[in-house]
Design an enzyme around this catalytic site. Sequence first.
Site, PDB file in Angstrom:
ATOM      1  N   HIS A  17      60.916 -45.012  -4.464  1.00  0.00           N
ATOM      2  CA  HIS A  17      62.089 -44.370  -5.059  1.00  0.00           C
ATOM      3  C   HIS A  17      63.281 -44.460  -4.109  1.00  0.00           C
ATOM      4  O   HIS A  17      64.396 -44.762  -4.530  1.00  0.00           O
ATOM      5  CB  HIS A  17      61.827 -42.882  -5.332  1.00  0.00           C
ATOM      6  CG  HIS A  17      60.824 -42.602  -6.385  1.00  0.00           C
ATOM      7  ND1 HIS A  17      59.750 -41.756  -6.166  1.00  0.00           N
ATOM      8  CD2 HIS A  17      60.712 -43.011  -7.669  1.00  0.00           C
ATOM      9  CE1 HIS A  17      59.045 -41.660  -7.277  1.00  0.00           C
ATOM     10  NE2 HIS A  17      59.592 -42.424  -8.206  1.00  0.00           N
ATOM     11  N   LYS A  41      53.902 -33.502 -18.421  1.00  0.00           N
ATOM     12  CA  LYS A  41      53.269 -34.215 -17.319  1.00  0.00           C
ATOM     13  C   LYS A  41      52.532 -33.292 -16.357  1.00  0.00           C
ATOM     14  O   LYS A  41      51.707 -33.731 -15.583  1.00  0.00           O
ATOM     15  CB  LYS A  41      54.308 -35.035 -16.532  1.00  0.00           C
ATOM     16  CG  LYS A  41      54.686 -36.341 -17.198  1.00  0.00           C
ATOM     17  CD  LYS A  41      55.482 -37.196 -16.247  1.00  0.00           C
ATOM     18  CE  LYS A  41      55.738 -38.581 -16.809  1.00  0.00           C
ATOM     19  NZ  LYS A  41      56.474 -39.419 -15.871  1.00  0.00           N
ATOM     20  N   ARG A  95      58.481 -52.047 -11.274  1.00  0.00           N
ATOM     21  CA  ARG A  95      57.452 -52.492 -10.345  1.00  0.00           C
ATOM     22  C   ARG A  95      56.717 -53.704 -10.877  1.00  0.00           C
ATOM     23  O   ARG A  95      56.320 -54.573 -10.128  1.00  0.00           O
ATOM     24  CB  ARG A  95      56.447 -51.373 -10.086  1.00  0.00           C
ATOM     25  CG  ARG A  95      57.002 -50.214  -9.311  1.00  0.00           C
ATOM     26  CD  ARG A  95      55.970 -49.134  -9.193  1.00  0.00           C
ATOM     27  NE  ARG A  95      55.551 -48.753 -10.534  1.00  0.00           N
ATOM     28  CZ  ARG A  95      55.185 -47.552 -10.896  1.00  0.00           C
ATOM     29  NH1 ARG A  95      55.155 -46.591 -10.030  1.00  0.00           N
ATOM     30  NH2 ARG A  95      54.829 -47.283 -12.127  1.00  0.00           N
ATOM     31  N   SER A 133      53.972 -42.475  -7.812  1.00  0.00           N
ATOM     32  CA  SER A 133      53.727 -41.063  -7.479  1.00  0.00           C
ATOM     33  C   SER A 133      52.343 -40.620  -7.924  1.00  0.00           C
ATOM     34  O   SER A 133      51.648 -39.896  -7.212  1.00  0.00           O
ATOM     35  CB  SER A 133      54.781 -40.167  -8.123  1.00  0.00           C
ATOM     36  OG  SER A 133      56.048 -40.403  -7.564  1.00  0.00           O
TER      37      SER A 133
END
Length: 166
Positions: A17, A41, A95, A133
């Site tokens: 990040h 989440k 990514r 993460s």
Amino acid sequence: MRVGLYPGTFDPITIGHIDIIRRASALVDKLVIGVAINRDKGPLFPLEERVAMIEAECAKLSEETGTEIVAHPFENLLINCARDVGAQIIVRGLRAVADFEYEFQMVGMNRALDSSIETVFLMAEARHQAIASKLVKEIARLDGDVSKFVTPLVNEKLLERLGKTA
């Protein structure tokens, strides 16, 4: 003034990040880090801690780059958050190809909602492409060393949150 919005959950913020934030800072005068309040989440860190970690990590970056970087919690549509903060661009980090497929759909929907706000994709540096993460939290939970993936401050907060010691 060119304003960018880099949204995410940042639970926790990783060096991947931070790499995207650093590079996005070269594109805008002000970069708003949109910290999503996503109750679905079930984040490990409460919103206040995620914002505090972002602010701590970005203070140095802001000084180095000359770009104003601020954290901004949001719980509404991304496009509405972009309007709220006056962003002309939304920054998204990629990514892998799988990220692109999801992001491609999001761009289409966001463009339908407001075609004046552009989305810019920044590819993660090769050495950061595997960092997520979710994986960082899983590795830490299972007593793995995540110090290669997060800053010392975030590593300390992660271990503390999980009740682990360094």
